[in-house]
Scaffold this motif. Structure first.
Motif, mmCIF file in Angstrom:
data_model
loop_
_atom_site.group_PDB
_atom_site.id
_atom_site.type_symbol
_atom_site.label_atom_id
_atom_site.label_comp_id
_atom_site.label_asym_id
_atom_site.label_seq_id
_atom_site.Cartn_x
_atom_site.Cartn_y
_atom_site.Cartn_z
ATOM 1 N N PHE A 297 3.989 -16.226 14.848
ATOM 2 C CA PHE A 297 4.436 -15.803 16.171
ATOM 3 C C PHE A 297 5.953 -15.722 16.108
ATOM 4 C CE2 PHE A 297 0.408 -17.901 16.778
ATOM 5 C CZ PHE A 297 -0.260 -17.070 17.672
ATOM 6 N N PHE A 298 6.498 -14.562 16.423
ATOM 7 C CA PHE A 298 7.948 -14.372 16.373
ATOM 8 C C PHE A 298 8.443 -13.857 17.714
ATOM 9 C CE2 PHE A 298 11.501 -11.290 15.553
ATOM 10 C CZ PHE A 298 12.488 -12.238 15.411
ATOM 11 N N GLY A 299 9.540 -14.444 18.186
ATOM 12 C CA GLY A 299 10.119 -14.011 19.445
ATOM 13 C C GLY A 299 11.623 -13.860 19.361
ATOM 14 N N ALA A 300 12.113 -12.860 20.070
ATOM 15 C CA ALA A 300 13.550 -12.609 20.189
ATOM 16 C C ALA A 300 13.761 -11.820 21.476
ATOM 17 C CB ALA A 300 14.061 -11.839 18.976
ATOM 18 N N ARG A 301 14.991 -11.443 21.738
ATOM 19 C CA ARG A 301 15.262 -10.711 22.981
ATOM 20 C C ARG A 301 14.924 -9.231 22.883
ATOM 21 N NH1 ARG A 301 21.224 -12.726 23.436
ATOM 22 N NH2 ARG A 301 20.915 -12.214 21.264
ATOM 23 N N PHE A 302 15.440 -8.551 21.864
ATOM 24 C CA PHE A 302 15.273 -7.101 21.747
ATOM 25 C C PHE A 302 14.720 -6.727 20.380
ATOM 26 C CE2 PHE A 302 18.917 -7.812 24.581
ATOM 27 C CZ PHE A 302 18.518 -7.107 25.713
ATOM 28 N N ALA A 303 13.626 -5.995 20.350
ATOM 29 C CA ALA A 303 13.045 -5.560 19.076
ATOM 30 C C ALA A 303 14.032 -4.701 18.300
ATOM 31 C CB ALA A 303 11.748 -4.792 19.323
ATOM 32 N N LYS A 304 14.708 -3.813 18.983
ATOM 33 C CA LYS A 304 15.600 -2.859 18.315
ATOM 34 C C LYS A 304 16.710 -3.565 17.530
ATOM 35 C CE LYS A 304 18.569 1.110 19.286
ATOM 36 N NZ LYS A 304 19.053 2.035 20.311
ATOM 37 N N TYR A 305 17.209 -4.670 18.053
ATOM 38 C CA TYR A 305 18.344 -5.356 17.442
ATOM 39 C C TYR A 305 17.968 -6.630 16.692
ATOM 40 C CZ TYR A 305 20.608 -2.299 20.821
ATOM 41 O OH TYR A 305 20.982 -1.212 21.557
ATOM 42 N N GLU A 306 16.861 -7.250 17.055
ATOM 43 C CA GLU A 306 16.578 -8.592 16.549
ATOM 44 C C GLU A 306 15.243 -8.755 15.824
ATOM 45 O OE1 GLU A 306 18.852 -11.377 19.703
ATOM 46 O OE2 GLU A 306 17.273 -10.118 20.566
ATOM 47 N N TYR A 307 14.541 -7.669 15.578
ATOM 48 C CA TYR A 307 13.292 -7.779 14.821
ATOM 49 C C TYR A 307 13.662 -7.817 13.347
ATOM 50 C CZ TYR A 307 8.275 -7.161 13.953
ATOM 51 O OH TYR A 307 6.962 -7.333 13.582
ATOM 52 N N LEU A 308 14.079 -8.997 12.910
ATOM 53 C CA LEU A 308 14.568 -9.205 11.555
ATOM 54 C C LEU A 308 13.448 -9.002 10.536
ATOM 55 C CD1 LEU A 308 16.524 -12.478 12.365
ATOM 56 C CD2 LEU A 308 17.433 -10.149 12.309
ATOM 57 N N TYR A 309 13.757 -8.295 9.466
ATOM 58 C CA TYR A 309 12.832 -8.096 8.348
ATOM 59 C C TYR A 309 11.527 -7.409 8.771
ATOM 60 C CZ TYR A 309 16.109 -11.648 6.856
ATOM 61 O OH TYR A 309 17.254 -12.355 6.602
ATOM 62 N N ARG A 310 11.606 -6.565 9.768
ATOM 63 C CA ARG A 310 10.410 -5.915 10.314
ATOM 64 C C ARG A 310 9.582 -5.220 9.229
ATOM 65 N NH1 ARG A 310 10.281 -2.268 15.675
ATOM 66 N NH2 ARG A 310 8.038 -2.037 15.783
ATOM 67 N N GLU A 311 10.221 -4.375 8.435
ATOM 68 C CA GLU A 311 9.487 -3.629 7.415
ATOM 69 C C GLU A 311 8.839 -4.563 6.401
ATOM 70 O OE1 GLU A 311 12.780 -2.985 8.128
ATOM 71 O OE2 GLU A 311 12.459 -1.237 9.408
ATOM 72 N N GLU A 312 9.552 -5.612 6.038
ATOM 73 C CA GLU A 312 9.009 -6.584 5.092
ATOM 74 C C GLU A 312 7.752 -7.250 5.654
ATOM 75 O OE1 GLU A 312 10.348 -10.817 3.071
ATOM 76 O OE2 GLU A 312 11.923 -9.422 3.681
ATOM 77 N N PHE A 313 7.828 -7.727 6.887
ATOM 78 C CA PHE A 313 6.668 -8.377 7.495
ATOM 79 C C PHE A 313 5.515 -7.400 7.676
ATOM 80 C CE2 PHE A 313 9.747 -11.693 8.842
ATOM 81 C CZ PHE A 313 9.082 -12.786 8.324
ATOM 82 N N GLU A 314 5.815 -6.164 8.049
ATOM 83 C CA GLU A 314 4.755 -5.166 8.211
ATOM 84 C C GLU A 314 4.046 -4.903 6.885
ATOM 85 O OE1 GLU A 314 6.749 -1.919 10.195
ATOM 86 O OE2 GLU A 314 6.497 -2.863 12.159
ATOM 87 N N SER A 315 4.781 -4.957 5.779
ATOM 88 C CA SER A 315 4.138 -4.770 4.469
ATOM 89 C C SER A 315 3.210 -5.944 4.159
ATOM 90 C CB SER A 315 5.186 -4.581 3.368
ATOM 91 O OG SER A 315 5.839 -5.792 3.057
ATOM 92 N N TYR A 316 3.583 -7.153 4.557
ATOM 93 C CA TYR A 316 2.733 -8.318 4.324
ATOM 94 C C TYR A 316 1.460 -8.241 5.163
ATOM 95 C CZ TYR A 316 7.012 -10.230 2.239
ATOM 96 O OH TYR A 316 8.131 -10.441 1.476
#
Length: 149
Positions: free
Chosen positions: A35-54
């Motif tokens: 479960f990951f939370g932050a304020r803004f997906a556009k700016y704070e979704y860290l390592y998005r592509e990496e996690f999506e590959s997993y």
């Protein structure tokens, strides 16, 4: 089960990378839910592509909450309750572990309340029994919070 808010995602990235490596080596890895939370997906979704590959590799199930991307604030604790059946299955019936990393402000208490709600629903029990279950998990080292200010 892991929950990370903001920079609290970093340790779970490392854990997930380790599990990915193990799976690629042919080792059996159990389920992993983040479960990951932050304020803004556009700016704070860290390592998005990496996690999506997993996720595509089948190593990770991920639930994200971005509190400022819509009018109604959505937080990790809301996603935990939404995924309550999954959380209960891994934590209660499969003797899983739950780890939280993030801000020490109100987050640990809000997540605790969400976990209590999940247990109350899954076990059809009252608040006192759910708190006792969470207390036992903490004593067994199965519910761990690492929070900072």
């Amino acid at each position: 089960l892991m929950a990370g808010m903001g920079t609290g995602l970093a340790p779970w990235r490392a854990v997930t990378q380790e599990r990915v490596m193990q799976k690629r080596q042919g080792k059996d890895v159990g389920p992993c839910v983040l479960f990951f939370g932050a304020r803004f997906a556009k700016y704070e979704y860290l390592y998005r592509e990496e996690f999506e590959s997993y996720i595509k590799e089948g190593v990770l199930e991920m639930h994200v909450a971005f509190s400022r991307d819509q009018a109604r604030k959505i937080y990790v604790q809301h996603k935990i309750v939404e995924a309550g059946a999954t959380v209960a299955k891994y934590l209660l019936t499969q003797n899983g572990h739950f780890y939280v990393c993030g801000s020490a402000r109100k987050v640990p208490e809000d997540i605790y309340a969400a976990m209590k709600a999940v247990i109350m629903t899954a076990e059809n029990c009252g608040e006192e029994d759910a708190e006792a279950a969470l207390s036992n998990m903490k004593m067994e080292g199965r519910y761990t919070v690492e929070a900072w200010s």
